[in-house]
Design a protein around this motif. Structure first.
Motif, PDB file in Angstrom:
ATOM      1  N   THR A 135       0.828  -1.204   0.000  1.00  0.00           N
ATOM      2  CA  THR A 135       0.000   0.000   0.000  1.00  0.00           C
ATOM      3  C   THR A 135       0.862   1.254   0.000  1.00  0.00           C
ATOM      4  OG1 THR A 135      -1.760  -1.174   1.199  1.00  0.00           O
ATOM      5  CG2 THR A 135      -1.841   1.231   1.207  1.00  0.00           C
ATOM      6  N   THR A 139       0.767   3.783  -3.190  1.00  0.00           N
ATOM      7  CA  THR A 139       0.368   5.178  -2.980  1.00  0.00           C
ATOM      8  C   THR A 139       1.432   6.124  -3.524  1.00  0.00           C
ATOM      9  OG1 THR A 139      -0.754   4.479  -0.948  1.00  0.00           O
ATOM     10  CG2 THR A 139      -0.430   6.846  -1.269  1.00  0.00           C
ATOM     11  N   MET A 258      -6.914   3.214   0.576  1.00  0.00           N
ATOM     12  CA  MET A 258      -5.899   4.080   1.189  1.00  0.00           C
ATOM     13  C   MET A 258      -5.002   4.719   0.127  1.00  0.00           C
ATOM     14  SD  MET A 258      -4.696   2.210   4.704  1.00  0.00           S
ATOM     15  CE  MET A 258      -4.678   0.532   4.094  1.00  0.00           C
ATOM     16  N   LEU A 294      -7.751   0.013  10.272  1.00  0.00           N
ATOM     17  CA  LEU A 294      -7.686   0.846   9.076  1.00  0.00           C
ATOM     18  C   LEU A 294      -7.119   2.224   9.416  1.00  0.00           C
ATOM     19  CD1 LEU A 294      -8.302   1.072   6.043  1.00  0.00           C
ATOM     20  CD2 LEU A 294     -10.595   1.886   6.649  1.00  0.00           C
ATOM     21  N   ASP A 297      -3.414   1.999   9.820  1.00  0.00           N
ATOM     22  CA  ASP A 297      -2.735   1.856   8.527  1.00  0.00           C
ATOM     23  C   ASP A 297      -2.706   3.183   7.772  1.00  0.00           C
ATOM     24  OD1 ASP A 297      -2.163  -0.783   8.966  1.00  0.00           O
ATOM     25  OD2 ASP A 297      -3.823  -1.573   7.773  1.00  0.00           O
ATOM     26  N   PHE A 298      -3.796   3.958   7.837  1.00  0.00           N
ATOM     27  CA  PHE A 298      -3.805   5.283   7.211  1.00  0.00           C
ATOM     28  C   PHE A 298      -2.672   6.135   7.780  1.00  0.00           C
ATOM     29  CE2 PHE A 298      -8.218   5.180   5.375  1.00  0.00           C
ATOM     30  CZ  PHE A 298      -7.908   5.791   4.171  1.00  0.00           C
ATOM     31  N   CYS A 311      -7.061  10.090  12.175  1.00  0.00           N
ATOM     32  CA  CYS A 311      -8.354   9.516  11.791  1.00  0.00           C
ATOM     33  C   CYS A 311      -9.389   9.737  12.888  1.00  0.00           C
ATOM     34  CB  CYS A 311      -8.224   8.024  11.512  1.00  0.00           C
ATOM     35  SG  CYS A 311      -7.251   7.642  10.036  1.00  0.00           S
TER      36      CYS A 311
END
Length: 494
Positions: A135, A139, A258, A294, A297-298, A311
């Motif tokens: 990821t 990104t 993401m 989540l 991970d963000f 978040c």
């Protein structure tokens, strides 16, 4: 093979090469094979489409991306892009290396993958997921492609919701509050993927959303903020291609989600980002544990990109606001900004909570509630609408829903024990949203409301009678607002 090239418009952005069946057989070209076309000392590659009617033997048709090609050309079979091998690896659940992800991104950007291969890519991500390392690198690769925005301001605020909640249009309110507080907030938003309205769809009801980079910079210089469609300025353009492949399947896998969100934020020049992660039955993320994972991970991917990401994990069991669909959500936004006493309280409270979080995250000592209640947010929103070519005097009462409507009513007395966001979104889309901007739903009940027989549950609006009938047929098979006896409802809510 020597052929004569001619431009053909068949409504696609893919670099297709149309060969008459006779020529294709002689060349040994099958559907979705690649051919290399040499013309004027240059070489381009296209994807084969065989036809008996659209082009004559001896002629090769080329679609819009290849329209510069004309006259006598040399056509030969070409090999399959390397990225197709990497797509197969992901389908086999093998973790991809950074250079492999980069090659996939580049080939998507250059339209070298067919729709079938692009569909295989998103299917592989959906079925087998992406590791955190994948990821991060995906990104990074996506944000490196396309245009980039940069700002003189040391802090550039941004916000995104992962979606899945009906009527969750807090972004326009947040931009108005944060820009009025003096922060730079150039909000580039997407159109709907699996929802009945993205922020860009909602804003398009009120003003233009497609602008050049220079125009965006001018709007932000004038107002501190904007609310524009990110796809119109080529920010992380690969994301738009991937979304196009995800749409028919109504999928939005976490790793790709993401990469999609944060590649856009990085390309837009954002430094401080708040991500709204709603969770609950019917939301994209159904459990608190999954929402926390989540969110973590963000944050990790944001750190990798040197963006300050935090978040907000929010309850996603009930809709936010009352309207679902572009015009109906725009009406709710205006009602909140105007301070209408009948404005949806859930939308007002969530907008304030996320605005306070973003202001604090950016180190600004200001009260979101004070900015909203004083009318400063409304004034700034009108400035943004005017700068984007809309009518700054538009009011909530000016926005009418689709004229064809029906109201679904309760057939029993009890409590609204459950409101299913996914089913509400499905109904709004069946009614025509987001393409029909005035289509959608108005929700009359939320969970735990006491309901009597005959009370309205929700109203479906459509722009045509046929779309209304389609939505009604679906409503007969669904139960988006479930009414149960008080005892049964309390058991369900536990």
């Amino acid at each position: 093979m020597e052929l004569e090239a001619t431009a053909i418009d068949i409504g696609t952005s893919r670099p297709l090469v149309l060969l008459n069946t006779t020529d294709a057989d002689e060349l040994g070209a099958h559907p979705l094979d690649r051919v290399r076309i040499r013309w004027n000392g240059e070489t381009v590659t296209g994807i084969v489409k065989r036809t008996d009617e659209l082009v004559e033997p001896g002629t090769v048709g080329v679609t819009e991306p290849l329209h510069a090609v004309h006259g006598a050309v040399d056509v030969k079979l070409a090999g399959t892009p390397r990225s197709v091998r990497y797509v197969r690896k992901k389908l086999d659940d093998v973790e991809l290396e950074p250079h492999e992800l980069g090659r996939i991104v580049q080939d998507i950007h250059e339209h070298r993958l067919s729709d079938v291969e692009l569909g295989a890519y998103v299917s592989g991500i959906y079925a087998n997921g992406l590791s955190l390392e994948e990821t991060k690198h995906l990104t990074e690769a996506m944000s490196a492609v396309g245009q980039q925005l940069s700002w003189d301001a040391p802090v550039v605020a941004d916000k995104h919701s992962i979606g899945g909640i009906a009527g969750n249009c807090v972004t326009p309110i947040m931009v108005a509050i944060v820009a009025a507080a003096g922060l730079t907030m150039p909000k580039t938003s997407s159109r709907a993927v699996t929802s009945p309205a993205g922020t860009a769809d909602v804003m398009e009801v009120l003003c233009d959303v497609e602008f050049s980079l220079a125009e965006i910079e001018e709007i932000v210089t004038e107002t501190n903020g904007c609310l524009v469609w990110g796809g119109g300025v080529d920010l992380s353009p690969v994301d738009d291609e991937i979304i196009r492949a995800e749409n028919p399947l109504s999928i939005d896998p976490p790793g790709q989600l993401m990469a999609s969100v944060l590649s856009k934020k990085r390309s837009a020049g954002s430094t401080h980002v708040v991500i709204d992660v709603p969770y609950g039955e019917g939301a994209k993320v159904e459990s608190l544990v999954a929402a926390r994972e989540l969110a973590d991970d963000f944050k990790r991917v944001g750190d990798h990109l040197e963006m300050d990401v935090c978040c907000a994990i929010t309850h996603g069991t009930d809709p936010i606001g009352r309207g679902v669909g572009p015009a109906l959500e725009a009406r709710d936004v205006l009602a909140v900004l105007e301070g209408d006493e009948d404005a949806p309280e859930s939308l007002r409270l969530k907008s304030l909570r996320l605005s306070e979080l973003l202001l604090e995250h950016c180190g600004v000592d200001a009260s979101a509630a004070e900015i909203l209640e004083s009318g400063k947010a409304l004034e700034r929103f009108r400035d943004i609408v005017a700068a984007q070519g809309g009518d700054p005097g538009v009011c909530a009462d000016d926005l009418e829903p689709g004229a064809h409507s029906t109201t679904i009513r309760a057939d029993r007395t009890g409590l609204a024990s459950r409101v299913d966001n996914r089913q509400l979104c499905d109904l709004a889309r069946r009614a025509g949203a987001p393409l029909d901007s005035r289509a959608g739903l108005v929700i009359h009940q939320t969970a735990t409301n006491a309901v009597e027989v005959g009370d309205p549950l929700y109203t479906i609006h459509a722009e045509t009678q046929s779309k209304l009938e389609e939505a009604e047929a679906l409503a007969d098979r669904l139960e988006p607002i479930r009414v149960r006896s008080k005892a049964d409802a309390l058991v369900e809510r536990r």
